[in-house]
Structures are given as C-alpha cells and as structure tokens.
Design a protein around this motif. Structure first.
Motif, PDB file in Angstrom:
ATOM      1  N   HIS A  47      -2.713  -2.378   0.163  1.00  0.00           N
ATOM      2  CA  HIS A  47      -3.709  -1.298   0.284  1.00  0.00           C
ATOM      3  C   HIS A  47      -4.217  -1.354   1.727  1.00  0.00           C
ATOM      4  N   HIS A  55      -6.086  -0.192   5.260  1.00  0.00           N
ATOM      5  CA  HIS A  55      -7.026   0.458   6.177  1.00  0.00           C
ATOM      6  C   HIS A  55      -6.621  -0.002   7.570  1.00  0.00           C
ATOM      7  N   SER A  93      -5.280   3.886   2.234  1.00  0.00           N
ATOM      8  CA  SER A  93      -6.615   4.248   1.750  1.00  0.00           C
ATOM      9  C   SER A  93      -6.924   5.680   2.167  1.00  0.00           C
ATOM     10  N   ARG A 121      -6.191  -7.144  -7.758  1.00  0.00           N
ATOM     11  CA  ARG A 121      -6.222  -6.823  -6.335  1.00  0.00           C
ATOM     12  C   ARG A 121      -7.096  -7.876  -5.670  1.00  0.00           C
ATOM     13  N   GLU A 174     -10.554  -7.260   2.367  1.00  0.00           N
ATOM     14  CA  GLU A 174     -11.368  -6.032   2.223  1.00  0.00           C
ATOM     15  C   GLU A 174     -12.521  -6.303   1.259  1.00  0.00           C
TER      16      GLU A 174
HETATM   17 ZN    ZN Z   1      -9.998   0.424   0.534  1.00  0.00          ZN
END
Ligand code: ZN
Ligand code: KMH
Length: 280
Positions: free
Chosen positions: A47, A49, A82, A227, A231
């Motif tokens: 995931h 960013h 994201s 997950r 982050e």
């Molecule tokens: Zn995120």
C-alpha cells in the motif's frame, strides 16, 4: 475456510515525518528496497504513499508512475496506490492517482475526524473512485475506519455494482482518533457487519499505534488478513522505535504461522483479490 493470510505492507503513509522517524522509506530507492525485503518475508500487497524531494507527501503523477513501474519491475507484489493521500490533498489529485495504473487503489468509505484534522470522503467522490476503478480494471480495497463505512459500502455496491475483478475486499483501519477503536469487540462488530456484504467478502485489519498487536491477533482469530507497516505503527514495543518495515512484516508472518495460516504468495493473493496476473 480461510487457509492462508494475506499480508499487506503499508511502509510509509502520509503522517510521519522523516526527521522524526529516520527509518521511514521516503525515496524511491528506499521504497523499492523495503518492498523487496518485505516480499521476501511474506508480504503480497504493498500500500503505497510517496514523498517528494523534501520527504513531504505528494501525489505527483510522474513520481506515482515511476513508482508503479519500479515496483512492477523489481517485485511481484500487488501494487496498491493510496487514493487517500494526505488530509490536505484535493479530490482531483486523489482521483488522478488512478491514472498511474496501479493493480489496486484504496477507496475510503466515508468522512471522519482524523486526529485534529478531517479526512474528507464525500459520497460523490467515493462513487467517482469506485466507478473509475471499475472502468479501468483497478481493484479497490475499501478502507473502513468506522462501522457506518460498511453501510456506505453496501449502498455503493447495491447502486453501482461489484468492483473490478468481482471480489470485495475491505480493510479495517482501527484506532484512528475519530474512527472505531482498535479493540477485539470493535473488530468483532465490524466482522459481523460483513454479513450484509456480498458472500465471500474478505477483510484485512490494521491497528494504529499501540492497537497493532491486539488488532492483528483479533483479525487472525476471526479469519481475517493483516496489514502492517510504518504508515500505521512506528513503535515496535514500549520504548522501542520500529527499525524497519521488515521487522513488522516478520512479526505478522510469525503470528500468521502460529495461527497455522501461513502467508499467501503473491499469485495466491492475486487469485483471492481478483487482481490479474503480473505482466498482464
Ligand atoms: Zn494509506
Ligand atoms: N493518510 C490518510 C489521511 C488511504 O491511504 O487510502 C488516509 C489514508 C487512507 O492513509
């Protein structure tokens, strides 16, 4: 019967500052290295960013494309961008994330207070994200920060149909100040609410900060997936900063193995989520 565990790594996020968390991967080289290490340990989805040259969150289209290409060339991971970005990102930039052509993108199912900020996700914006992903064959991961977000998802699917790939996968993001708490009762409530979604809907869960471990254990025991990553958590244990995303993935893999639900391979994860095979 859930036989394996889907492990997603969320290595960077938009909230932590590199100056305060030096181990945070913020350059493309750092991200790629982290991705390779986490894949080797058992992660199947990343995931993503991204950050700019000053390590600030960005949705720069050129960088996003470069990141997707580098992750595809360097790993077999499912690349999930994201679309949530940072709380300050405008809707147009968040929608444009899809132009970078990821395998998956996140789609947050409602507005919530996000610490001292507001994470805005208007209904029309959610519909735009969902329908554009359908048109482009991008598989969504619906981000559920609160129970009502599942009701919004039920409404979305009822009005606009199933996502690309036909499978529904949600991620419970628990413990954000303003969302549902990162506790076993909250996870059980969210899990039970899945009965109103299409049969076969799968879920992952992540607990922010100190709720990481309780949420991980509750998710595994409820048949859910995991997950983990910087982050969501920058403290490994009381007084011990996280040293790398690898450390968090390794712990998740250990828990999954103890639960006799070993990590899914990237190919198994693609089959589960309805993501086309790599190199499509
Ligand atoms: Zn995120
Ligand atoms: N950074 C948060 C405001 C997502 O990636 O889709 C939103 C977030 C959710 O992280």
């Amino acid at each position: 019967m859930t036989t394996g565990t889907l492990i997603t790594v969320a290595p960077t996020g938009a909230e932590s500052a590199k100056a305060e968390v030096p181990a945070l991967p913020v350059t493309l080289d750092e991200l790629l290295l982290t991705a390779k290490e986490c894949e080797a340990l058992g992660a199947a989805v990343i995931h993503v960013h991204i950050r700019d040259d000053e390590a600030k969150p960005t949705l720069d289209q050129g960088r996003l494309r470069e990141t997707v290409t580098a992750l595809r060339e360097g790993t077999d991971l499912i690349v999930q961008l994201s679309s949530g970005g940072a709380v300050t990102d405008p809707e147009a930039d968040r929608l444009a994330v899809l132009d970078a052509g990821p395998d998956m993108a996140s789609c947050t199912m409602g507005t919530l207070n996000f610490g001292d900020d507001v994470f805005l996700n208007r209904w029309e914006f959610i519909v735009d994200l969902h329908t554009r992903m359908q048109e482009r064959g991008i598989v969504p991961e619906y981000e559920i920060f609160d129970l009502g977000h599942l009701t919004a998802l039920q409404r979305l699917l009822g009005k606009y149909g199933l996502p690309a790939g036909g499978h529904v996968h949600v991620d419970f993001v628990m413990g954000v100040p303003g969302g549902m708490p990162g506790t076993t009762p909250a996870l059980v409530a969210a899990h039970q609410a899945l009965r109103d979604l299409p049969e076969g809907t799968t879920f992952s869960a992540t607990g922010i900060g100190r709720s990481t471990i309780p949420v991980m254990l509750a998710s595994l025991s409820a048949g859910g997936h995991l997950r983990v990553g910087m982050e969501d958590t920058v403290t490994y244990a009381k007084g011990r900063p996280v040293e790398s995303n690898m450390q968090l993935v390794a712990r998740a893999v250990g828990f999954a193995q103890l639960a006799q639900r070993p990590p899914l391979t990237t190919a198994e994860a693609r089959a589960l989520l309805g993501v086309p095979a790599a190199g499509r």
